[in-house]
Write a protein that holds these residues in place. Structure first.
Motif, mmCIF file in Angstrom:
data_model
loop_
_atom_site.group_PDB
_atom_site.id
_atom_site.type_symbol
_atom_site.label_atom_id
_atom_site.label_comp_id
_atom_site.label_asym_id
_atom_site.label_seq_id
_atom_site.Cartn_x
_atom_site.Cartn_y
_atom_site.Cartn_z
ATOM 1 N N TRP A 22 -65.695 103.000 12.156
ATOM 2 C CA TRP A 22 -64.827 101.805 11.607
ATOM 3 C C TRP A 22 -63.439 101.857 11.538
ATOM 4 O O TRP A 22 -62.595 100.941 11.473
ATOM 5 C CB TRP A 22 -65.682 101.308 10.195
ATOM 6 N N GLU A 23 -63.161 103.227 11.243
ATOM 7 C CA GLU A 23 -61.750 103.591 11.181
ATOM 8 C C GLU A 23 -60.839 103.317 12.365
ATOM 9 O O GLU A 23 -59.679 102.499 12.464
ATOM 10 C CB GLU A 23 -61.419 104.735 10.729
ATOM 11 N N LEU A 24 -61.320 103.614 13.321
ATOM 12 C CA LEU A 24 -60.821 103.464 14.860
ATOM 13 C C LEU A 24 -61.034 101.921 15.031
ATOM 14 O O LEU A 24 -59.791 101.285 15.561
ATOM 15 C CB LEU A 24 -61.441 103.989 15.933
ATOM 16 N N ALA A 25 -62.050 101.381 14.787
ATOM 17 C CA ALA A 25 -62.028 99.886 15.039
ATOM 18 C C ALA A 25 -61.040 99.045 13.973
ATOM 19 O O ALA A 25 -60.253 98.197 14.643
ATOM 20 C CB ALA A 25 -63.440 99.250 14.613
ATOM 21 N N ALA A 26 -60.798 99.645 12.795
ATOM 22 C CA ALA A 26 -59.592 98.858 12.095
ATOM 23 C C ALA A 26 -58.291 99.223 12.484
ATOM 24 O O ALA A 26 -57.795 98.330 12.484
ATOM 25 C CB ALA A 26 -59.724 99.433 10.656
ATOM 26 N N ALA A 27 -58.176 100.247 13.256
ATOM 27 C CA ALA A 27 -56.758 100.718 13.697
ATOM 28 C C ALA A 27 -56.488 99.790 14.863
ATOM 29 O O ALA A 27 -55.439 99.381 15.067
ATOM 30 C CB ALA A 27 -56.859 102.031 14.092
ATOM 31 N N LEU A 28 -57.475 99.633 15.787
ATOM 32 C CA LEU A 28 -57.423 98.825 16.809
ATOM 33 C C LEU A 28 -57.189 97.428 16.371
ATOM 34 O O LEU A 28 -56.459 96.598 17.189
ATOM 35 C CB LEU A 28 -58.614 98.851 17.924
ATOM 36 N N GLY A 29 -57.843 96.895 15.560
ATOM 37 C CA GLY A 29 -57.874 95.394 14.952
ATOM 38 C C GLY A 29 -56.527 95.265 14.394
ATOM 39 O O GLY A 29 -55.835 94.216 14.596
ATOM 40 N N SER A 30 -55.801 96.084 13.619
ATOM 41 C CA SER A 30 -54.562 96.080 12.977
ATOM 42 C C SER A 30 -53.611 96.128 14.083
ATOM 43 O O SER A 30 -52.732 95.256 14.009
ATOM 44 C CB SER A 30 -54.518 97.262 12.077
ATOM 45 N N LEU A 31 -53.587 96.914 15.077
ATOM 46 C CA LEU A 31 -52.549 96.883 16.324
ATOM 47 C C LEU A 31 -52.702 95.409 16.869
ATOM 48 O O LEU A 31 -51.686 94.869 17.533
ATOM 49 C CB LEU A 31 -53.055 97.868 17.252
ATOM 50 N N LEU A 32 -53.981 95.017 17.019
ATOM 51 C CA LEU A 32 -54.094 93.520 17.687
ATOM 52 C C LEU A 32 -53.172 92.676 16.845
ATOM 53 O O LEU A 32 -52.518 91.670 17.422
ATOM 54 C CB LEU A 32 -55.656 93.107 17.887
ATOM 55 N N LEU A 33 -53.370 92.761 15.601
ATOM 56 C CA LEU A 33 -52.818 91.756 14.617
ATOM 57 C C LEU A 33 -51.260 91.937 14.883
ATOM 58 O O LEU A 33 -50.499 90.825 14.851
ATOM 59 C CB LEU A 33 -53.138 92.132 13.227
ATOM 60 N N VAL A 34 -50.809 93.208 14.873
ATOM 61 C CA VAL A 34 -49.216 93.382 14.896
ATOM 62 C C VAL A 34 -48.763 92.847 16.211
ATOM 63 O O VAL A 34 -47.962 92.186 16.391
ATOM 64 C CB VAL A 34 -49.163 94.826 14.996
ATOM 65 N N LEU A 35 -49.643 93.011 17.417
ATOM 66 C CA LEU A 35 -49.361 92.419 18.762
ATOM 67 C C LEU A 35 -49.072 90.908 18.711
ATOM 68 O O LEU A 35 -48.012 90.354 19.264
ATOM 69 C CB LEU A 35 -50.345 92.906 19.640
ATOM 70 N N ILE A 36 -50.318 90.551 18.035
ATOM 71 C CA ILE A 36 -49.860 89.002 17.920
ATOM 72 C C ILE A 36 -48.786 88.268 17.158
ATOM 73 O O ILE A 36 -48.083 87.618 17.548
ATOM 74 C CB ILE A 36 -51.404 88.324 17.494
#
Lengths: 421, 373
Positions: free
Chosen positions: A388-402
């Motif tokens: 979940w931690e990696l999933a959260a990191a990927l999701g956060s990066l996606l948010l930052v990207l958008i």
């Protein structure tokens, strides 16, 4: 004479008296409270259903207390170790004791999984060692821990696994973000690229596919919106039904119908074969192509609706004025109409692009491995690899990207240019 | 206006237009316009006047007939090749361009060099008295200023013909009068030909050389403003242009172009005979409210009828008196607000007087407007 009288009757007739000012302030306050009460239910809902989960996701991407909670004593003993050679005997003995306790608590599996993330292939080492040490006497473990560990598995002689343990024991870590960016931290603390590029490539592919989908919806949607905006209202309403029709059918049904169309023995392939265009069926399904085509279809209304509503508001006299001044239709369109329809165009494009960057269900169903997007890998880490931690990191990066893309858009086009209706 | 030897500049020859292939919106429009004339197409909404303008601009096709400029048919000429300036009701200023860019657009389309464009834009901005506004966007201008920019933009490429489609419709009364003056001034200064569409008759009367009154797809009358007002060709024009009273009656006889009409109540009145009037037929006699006088007065008169006073409305510079005739129809008299304005009590009767030459008897036709009041 008091101030009040001077204020109301004296030389400054524009100033409010004290009592009047109080009344006016009370009125403003009452209006604010009323306005706040109107949005309160939504505000509470958003706090619980949106802000809180996102905040916890952001937090989780950097916060990983599992190992620190499982073996706190061992980590404390390892704190002084310089990372070279074998850790101190005392630390190894403490870890052997911890392992026994974990084995009896049946939580050694958790530890194995966590360490495995930092040093792949160590899961079985931890598990088998825990099994070996389960029945060993405590006194013997404290006296002879290092030797017993080595006896259970010779991997424990390698400082690498100890380093992995210590790393996994950090409560706050940037390692998931590094992983999400295909980076890793070397032993001396410098950051370097990983040998295999997984996530960056996936981010790139996601953005690329979103861009293609946005362009396709634009190419298909713009002429349609233009026609709808310039024909009679009854015909426009009729066409609008067809634009909205996809909204009224289930997303799953629409996506699976693409499977029926595109599969090896599907409608498209059998038509092509019977027409003699091709002898062997084409690989259409489970490719990037199928993801792009299905998502273009699904997201088309998001492009057409804002475009249509903006175009509807553009008076035909603008084009007429341009032509009366001697401009040919196409240059007049490019110079006059296109800039005027830009608010709808950018709203539609932004909508389609951002939705498709985070799209999950269609690539999951028709994408195969080739058509996977970043959301699919996030879902994979949440459901299958349980990271979940990696999933959260990927999701956060996606948010930052958008957010970054939105900022860029605002910088160059202007967010004030968005118009949905 | 008579056609002199200078030749016809613009000609509509039996132009018809149908949108739905069933009914005609414009039923045979004919007009000959000379260079430099100010022609107004006036009519109620839906009368076909805007359609005529759109056909001239090239945005609507011509169903039959020809539109020609200097003898050349432009029926098949694309709108962007017609070189006709146009001012729209909503101004149609491009909102994403500055005022200067708006003015420069027709010039850059024509491939004019940047320095030349700049000089021309400055010249025309000065012409409409907006010299300092070049860098503003249309959204930052007031209604009157936008209208000036729209005017300048239609003139800047020096078209010989400028079309105006209710250009002052969105302005308030004061600004409208100011812009009427402005348009007239520019027209006289630059000498272009104007085809102007409006439904506001005061605007039409004050600006035009000639006015074509439209109704139901047909030109009812095309004449200079004074003639239109003084000598309307039919009852529609008489009613549509200015305010008018209509007295119903039957034609007794017609002699020397004058009709003797008997009206209810037994009196006979004499009026100029309108076209198509026949003895024995039903007729309506039009008299302008300001041409009527209440007895006693110092004006000479030929006709006199008795009427019952109904109401008196104070307007300011004049006073309106409402009277009722024997057949129940109302009649309005406009009296200048001076010492001679008489006082009446409710139900009192008075005598109204007027000259023969100020009244016209028209044949009574089905399409006659509501004439009470």
């Amino acid at each position: 004479m008091s101030d009040t009288t001077a204020g109301t009757l004296g030389g400054k007739p524009d100033r409010l008296g004290k009592q009047d000012a109080r009344n006016a302030a009370r009125e403003v306050r009452a209006r604010r409270v009323r306005a706040f009460l109107f949005v309160m239910p939504l505000l509470i809902f958003i706090m619980f259903a949106f802000v809180a989960p996102i905040a916890s996701m952001l937090f989780r991407s950097a916060y990983n207390p599992t190992v620190a909670e499982l073996v706190p004593a061992s980590l404390e003993a390892l704190a002084d170790w310089d990372g070279e050679g074998s850790p101190p005997e005392a630390a190894q003995a403490q870890f052997a004791l911890d392992m026994k306790r974990l084995a009896n608590d049946r939580t050694s599996g958790q530890l194995a999984e966590e360490i495995n993330r930092f040093l792949p292939g160590t899961s079985s080492v931890v598990k088998s060692t825990a099994r070996e040490l389960r029945r060993t006497d405590d006194a013997e473990l404290s006296a002879n821990g290092a030797a017993l560990l080595l006896e259970a598995d010779e991997e424990w002689g390698d400082p690498g696994i100890w380093r992995a343990l210590r790393k996994a024991g950090q409560t706050y870590t940037s390692s998931y973000y590094l992983t999400a960016l295909d980076l890793e931290m070397t032993r001396d603390g410098t950051i370097q690229q990983r040998d295999t590029q997984i996530y960056l490539k996936l981010y790139g592919k996601t953005l690329w596919m979103a861009l293609i989908i946005t362009l396709l919806t634009l190419i298909l949607g713009y002429p349609l919106a233009f026609h709808m905006a310039h024909c009679s209202t009854s015909r426009a309403n009729f066409l609008m039904v067809f634009v909205l029709l996809p909204f009224w059918t289930s997303l799953l049904v629409r996506t699976t119908s693409w499977i029926a169309l595109l599969q090896t023995n599907g409608v498209v392939n059998s038509t092509l074969i019977s027409l003699g265009v091709t002898d062997d069926p084409l690989e259409l399904l489970y490719t990037q192509f199928s993801t792009i085509i299905a998502m273009t279809h699904i997201l088309l209304p998001f492009m057409v609706l804002p475009l249509y509503s903006v175009m509807r508001g553009i008076d035909p006299s603008y084009m007429r004025a341009a032509m009366s001044m001697g401009s040919r239709p196409i240059p007049a369109f490019l110079r006059i109409y296109l800039p005027m329809s830009l608010p709808g165009l950018s709203a539609g494009a932004l909508l389609v692009f951002i939705i498709s960057v985070g799209y999950y269900i269609t690539p999951a169903l028709v994408g195969g491995t080739d058509g996977q997007m970043i959301s699919n890998i996030i879902a994979f880490h949440m459901q299958q690899s349980n990271n979940w931690e990696l999933a959260a990191a990927l999701g956060s990066l996606l948010l930052v990207l958008i957010i970054a893309l939105y900022w860029l858009y605002d910088r160059f086009v202007g967010a004030g240019n968005i118009k949905l209706g | 206006m008579t056609n002199t030897g200078a030749g016809v500049f613009l000609e509509f020859n039996d132009v018809k237009k149908s949108y739905d292939q069933k009914s005609l919106v414009v039923k045979g429009f004919n007009i000959q316009v000379e260079q430099g004339e100010f022609i107004t197409l006036l009519g109620p909404s839906g009368s076909g006047k805007t359609t005529v303008l759109m056909m001239l601009a090239g945005f609507e096709s011509v169903t039959s007939g020809t539109i020609s400029i200097r003898g050349q048919s432009i029926n098949r000429t694309a709108p962007y090749k017609r070189n006709i300036g146009m001012v729209f009701q909503n101004y149609a200023l491009f909102p994403h361009m500055t005022v200067a860019e708006n003015l420069g657009y027709p010039l850059s389309v024509r491939g004019m060099s940047k320095p030349d464009q700049k000089a021309r834009i400055a010249e025309y901005l000065d012409l409409v008295e907006l010299g300092d506004f070049g860098k503003r966007y249309p959204g930052q201008l007031s209604g009157g200023q936008r209208q000036r920019v729209a005017l300048a933009r239609a003139m800047i490429f020096e078209p010989t013909l400028i079309l105006m489609d209710e250009p002052l419709g969105a302005l308030d009364k004061k600004l409208r009068e100011q812009m009427q003056y402005e348009i007239t001034r520019l027209h006289e200064q630059l000498g272009f030909t104007v085809i102007y569409v409006t439904h506001d008759q005061a605007e039409a009367l004050s600006m035009s050389d000639r006015i074509a009154v439209f109704n139901d797809g047909i030109v009812q009358q095309c004449a200079p403003p004074a003639e239109l007002y003084e000598r309307p060709a039919n009852a529609f024009v008489a009613e549509f242009i200015g305010e008018n009273n209509f007295v119903h009656g039957t034609v007794e006889r017609i002699e020397d172009g004058r009709a003797v009409v008997s009206i209810p109540g037994g009196a006979n009145i004499v009026a100029e005979a309108g076209e198509g009037l026949e003895a024995g037929a039903r007729s309506i006699v039009s008299i302008r409210p300001e041409k009527l006088f209440i007895h006693p007065n110092s004006h000479s008169h030929d006709n006199e009828i008795a009427a019952t006073f109904v109401a008196r409305i104070y307007v300011g510079d004049f006073i309106r008196y409402y009277f009722r005739l024997a057949d129940g129809s109302e009649i309005v008299v406009k009296v200048l607000n001076d010492l001679s304005a008489p006082e009446f009590g409710e139900g009192e009767s008075g005598r109204l007087q007027w000259l023969i030459s100020d009244s016209i008897a028209f044949p009574h036709s089905g399409e006659m407007p509501d004439v009470t009041g």
